[in-house]
Design an enzyme around this catalytic site. Structure first.
Site, short mmCIF file in Angstrom:
data_model
loop_
_atom_site.label_atom_id
_atom_site.label_comp_id
_atom_site.label_asym_id
_atom_site.label_seq_id
_atom_site.Cartn_x
_atom_site.Cartn_y
_atom_site.Cartn_z
N LYS A 81 -4.81 7.87 9.81
CA LYS A 81 -3.98 8.35 8.69
C LYS A 81 -4.76 8.26 7.37
CE LYS A 81 -1.16 5.78 6.60
NZ LYS A 81 -0.20 4.72 6.32
N THR A 100 0.85 -1.19 0.00
CA THR A 100 0.00 0.00 0.00
C THR A 100 0.88 1.24 0.00
OG1 THR A 100 -1.88 -1.02 1.09
CG2 THR A 100 -1.66 1.35 1.35
N LYS A 110 -8.37 2.49 -2.39
CA LYS A 110 -8.18 1.99 -1.03
C LYS A 110 -8.51 3.08 0.00
CE LYS A 110 -5.47 -0.90 1.87
NZ LYS A 110 -4.23 -1.58 2.21
#
Lengths: 277, 277, 277, 277
Positions: A228, A85, A160
Site C-alpha cells: 500500500k 499514520t 513516511k
C-alpha cells in the site's frame, strides 16, 4: 504501541489522562497512575497537550472530529499531536477542525514499530504548528530518539511514504540478491554475512535475513501495508509528475506476493514472489 | 589499491618480492624493504604464495598465463591468490593454467575500495583450493577484516556480482526517494537524516547522501562499472533462469545515466537519470 | 522452410543445384528437376548465385567458410545470399570470407515462417553488396512479397531484432490485457474481438488469441527464441547506449515463462507467466 | 463527436430532439431537421431512447442526475444510453438514478475517435439492461460498425481500459523499436515498412509511424489521457490483485513524457520520452 508510549511518559513523571475505545485497555495505565477520561473530548478539556495513536485514517478522523471528539474539547492554548499514520488529506482535514476550535495541531507519524516504542527510540516526522512542536518536544523526546519538524501539515505523511518506498525497494533488491545467489550455487547466509560487513549493511538485512534464508516471515510490518505504501508513493509521484520506474517494478513484485496469499506475512515475504518467478 | 595492500603486508613483517608493469610503481615498496622481480614468473619462482591485483580480466589472464607469467614459475607447494575482479570464466581459465603447472589457486576478489585497502578492512570473497585459503588466511587477515571461502572457483566473482546488484538497486531506490521528496516539497537532507536513523540506515547513504543532495558525484566507484555489474548480474540471472525485474528496471536507469554522459562519475550520479525523467 | 523456398524457385522456372547435409532431404527437389551437388563448394562452382537457409549461426559459418564450403567455390562474378538468421558479427565474418574469395555477399534474413515460405510471401531484410541485391531481386521476388536493402552487412540482423522486440512486447501486452480482463469479469474472447476491430488490430492477435484464450500454445515461434531475441535487442540497446525499459520488463516476463518450463511452447505462452503472477 | 453521431442518425431518418449546454452547438442539427429542447429533462420527456455524449464523468453525472437532468424526465418504458467514457463507479451511480426513475440504462462508451464517428464506424462497449441494448441496437448500428453487450454496468468502462492499456503498451514498444533502430544505424521508415508487412502490422503503426519518424505528434488522443488510462488499468489490476509489470513500465514512460511537457500532444509523443532516455 500507544500503551508503550504512554508508559514511557508516566515513567518520566508526566500526569496523564487517558481514553481508549475499549476502556479495559486503559486499565494498566490507570494502575500506573493515569486518570481515565470518558471521551476524547474530556481528555482535551483536562489537558494542555493531547496525544493520539490510532489505527487508521478513519479512526483518526472520528476521534478528532466526531461528536465527543478532541476538537469539541479544544480551546485557545491547547494543542493536539496526532502520532497516527494518516494520509496528507486526512491530516489537513483534522488540522482544520482543531484550528477552527482554537487549538494548535501537529501531525507526528512515527517511524519504528513496537520494539522502538517500548525502548523510547521512535522517530517522529512532524508537520503543522511550530510552536506546538516546540512545546511538545520534551514529550516526544521521552518517547523517541529524534523528532523532525517538516513544516506544513501533510509533510510528515509524505516523508513516511518516501522512506517506506526506499525500504520496500531495498527489501525487494535483497530478495532478488538472495534468490540469484542460491540459484547460482552460493549460500544465502554467506550473502547476508557479506552484505552485513560493507557499505550497504543495514539493520533490516541483519534482522530479517536469517529468517528469510529459512523462508520464515514472522510479521513485524505486514506485506500488504508495504505494498500500500509503495502504491501511495507511486500516486504521490503521479501527483508531482515524477516517474519512479524502480519503485513501480518493486510494487508489482509485492502485488504478486500479495495475490499469492502473503499479504498478512511480513513484507520480507516478497522473497516468495521472487522465488516463484 | 595494490600498493596499499602490499604496504600493510610489509608493515606486518612479511618478506615481499614485487613486480609491476611500470617498474617505478614498485619503488616505494622497494624503499620500504621489498625486493623487486623482473617478471611475474620470477615472483612465482621466489615466493610460496603469489598475490596479484590487476585492472581487468585481460590483464589478469596475461599476468597469470602469459610467456613470463605466474604459471611459468609455479611448482608443487606454491599457491596463487588473485585478488583482482574477474568474471567466473576467466577465473576458471587461470585456475586451469596454475593447476597444470602444479600450483594451487584461489580467486579472491575484494569488496571495498581504496579507503578500506589502506585501513586493512577489505573483505575477500574467495573460491578455489581450500588448503591455499587456509595457508593464505594470515595474509588476508592483514589486508582485510574478513575472508569468505565460497568453495568453487567462480563463486567469488558471482558473490561480488550479487552484492553489487543489491548495492546498485539500493542506490537507485535512494535516488528515487530523494527526487520524490524534493518534488513533494520535502528537503533532501531531511530524507537523509530520517533514513540514517532507522532500520534501513546503511553507511553508503550517510557517506554519499549529502554530496548527492548537492548533485556532486566525486568518483569512488564509477557509474559505468556499476551498470556493468548490473548487466552481468542480469546475465547470470539469464544463465540460471532467474527473472530479476527490479534489477532490470534499475539497470535501465543506470544505462540512461550513462548515455547522458555520467559514466565516469560516481554511481550515485544515477540520481541525474531520475531527475531527468 | 528451405524446401518450400526452393520449390517456389523451381516452379518459377529457375535451374537449381541443391545440397543438404542429409542428402535425402534434397530428393523431392531432384524429383522436381533440381541437380544435386556433393558439397556447398560444388554448388558455388556451378551457380552464379548461391542461396542458403541454415539453422543457426554455427551452421551458417561452417557451410560458408568450412573446408568444402561456399567460399571455397566462390569466384569473381558470383554472389552468396544467406537467408539464415545470424547475428551481425557472424554475418560480417561470412562476408569477409566470401569477399576474400572474390564473390559478393548479401545477408538476407527473412521475416515470416513456414506458411509465408510456402506461399511465397516472405519478407527479406538484406544488407551487403547492392549489386548482388539487384541481381538477386528476381529470385527474392519469387520467394517473398517484399525485399528491403538496408545497406551494411549486419543491418538485416539488426532490423530483425528490432521487429522481434516490438513483437515480443506486443504479445506481452496482449497477455496482460487478456489476464486483466478475465480477472475483472470480462470474457477473453470479447477482448480479442474488440482488439480485432480497432486501430490496434494485428494479424498476430487474431491468429493466436483464440488459442491463448484456451491456454493452448502450438509452437510456431518458440518462446525461448522470442526471449533470446529480446535479450539480444537489449544487448544492442546496451551497445548503442539506448535504455529500453518496457522491453526490459517484457524480457523478465518471458524469462519467467521459460523458467516455468514453457521455453519450447509458442511465445504466446508468455500468458502463463502473467497468469502465474 | 456528438454532432457527427447525431448527424448520422438524422441522415438515417430518425426524429431527433437535441440539447447542448451551449445551445448554438445544436444549430446545425436543428437546421438539419432536429428539434431543440431546453434541458436534458425535456429531451427525456419527449423521447423513448435518450443518448448522451459528454466530456467527463462529472458532466455525465450532472446531465443524468442534476436538477433538470435526464433522470427527472425518465419513466417506465424509456431508456438512457450513455456513450460517454466514465469510470465504472460513475456508471453505476447513474444507473441507480435512472432505474429509480423507472427507466432502463446502458453504458456504451465508444472505441474510436472523430473520424470513425463521422464515418459511422465506431465500436460500442456496452453494459446494463439487455432489453435496452436490443432496442437501441438499430441506432448503434447507424453510428457504429459493431456493438458488444458485456453484461453488468461497469464492464464497458473496464473493457475500454483493457483495450487502451494494450494500445499504450504497443505504442511504447513501437517507440522503443523506432529509437533502437535509429541509434543502431537503421532508418525509422524502414522499420515502419517492415512492421507494416508482417504479423504485427496494426493500423495505428501505419497511421502514426510516418509522423513519428519526423517527431510530429498532431493530437488525436492526448498523451495525458493515455497515461490516465494506463494508471486506471493499473488500479484495476490492484483491485483484482493482478500484477501488470509491462504496463507499469510503460506507464512510467508516459509519465516521463508528460512531465517533459508532452501531455497535450498525441500519445505517440511517448517517443520523446524514449529519445530522452
Amino acid at each position: 504501541m500507544g500503551l508503550a508510549m504512554a508508559n514511557n511518559l508516566i515513567k518520566a513523571g508526566y500526569d496523564l489522562t487517558v481514553w481508549n475505545r475499549s476502556s479495559d485497555k486503559c486499565q494498566p495505565l490507570v494502575e500506573a497512575g493515569a486518570q481515565a477520561a470518558a471521551s476524547p473530548k474530556e481528555v482535551a478539556e483536562q489537558c494542555d497537550i493531547v496525544l493520539a495513536m490510532l489505527a487508521d485514517p478513519a479512526a483518526a478522523l472520528e476521534v478528532a472530529t466526531g461528536e465527543a471528539g478532541i476538537a469539541a474539547g479544544m480551546a485557545q492554548g491547547k494543542g493536539y499531536v496526532d502520532v497516527s499514520t494518516v494520509d496528507a488529506a486526512t491530516a489537513q482535514e483534522i488540522s482544520r477542525a482543531i484550528k477552527s476550535a482554537g487549538g494548535e495541531y501537529l501531525e507526528a507519524p512515527v517511524s519504528g514499530s513496537k520494539g522502538p516504542a517500548e525502548q523510547g527510540t521512535l522517530i517522529f516526522l512532524t508537520g503543522g504548528d511550530r510552536s506546538l512542536f516546540d512545546r511538545a518536544a520534551p514529550l516526544l523526546d521521552v518517547m523517541g530518539k529524534r523528532s523532525f519538524f517538516l513544516r506544513e501539515v501533510g509533510n510528515g505523511a509524505k516523508m513516511k511514504l518516501v522512506v517506506n518506498m526506499v525500504m520496500g525497494n531495498m527489501m525487494a533488491a535483497f530478495a532478488e540478491g538472495l534468490t540469484l545467489a542460491e540459484k547460482a550455487g552460493l549460500s544465502k547466509q554467506d550473502v547476508i554475512d557479506v552484505v552485513g560487513l560493507g557499505a550497504i549493511a543495514a539493520p533490516m538485512f541483519a534482522l530479517k535475513g536469517p529468517a528469510m534464508a529459512q523462508r520464515k516471515y514472522a510479521t513485524a510490518f505486514p506485506l500488504k501495508h508495504q505494498q500500500k505504501d509503495l502504491r501511495l508513493a507511486l500516486e504521490l509521484g503521479q501527483e508531482v509528475q515524477q516517474p519512479l520506474p524502480v519503485a513501480a517494478a518493486a510494487n508489482e513484485l509485492y502485488l504478486q506476493a500479495q495475490s499469492a496469499g502473503h499479504g498478512d506475512a511480513d513484507f520480507s515475504a516478497v522473497l516468495e514472489a521472487v522465488l516463484q518467478q
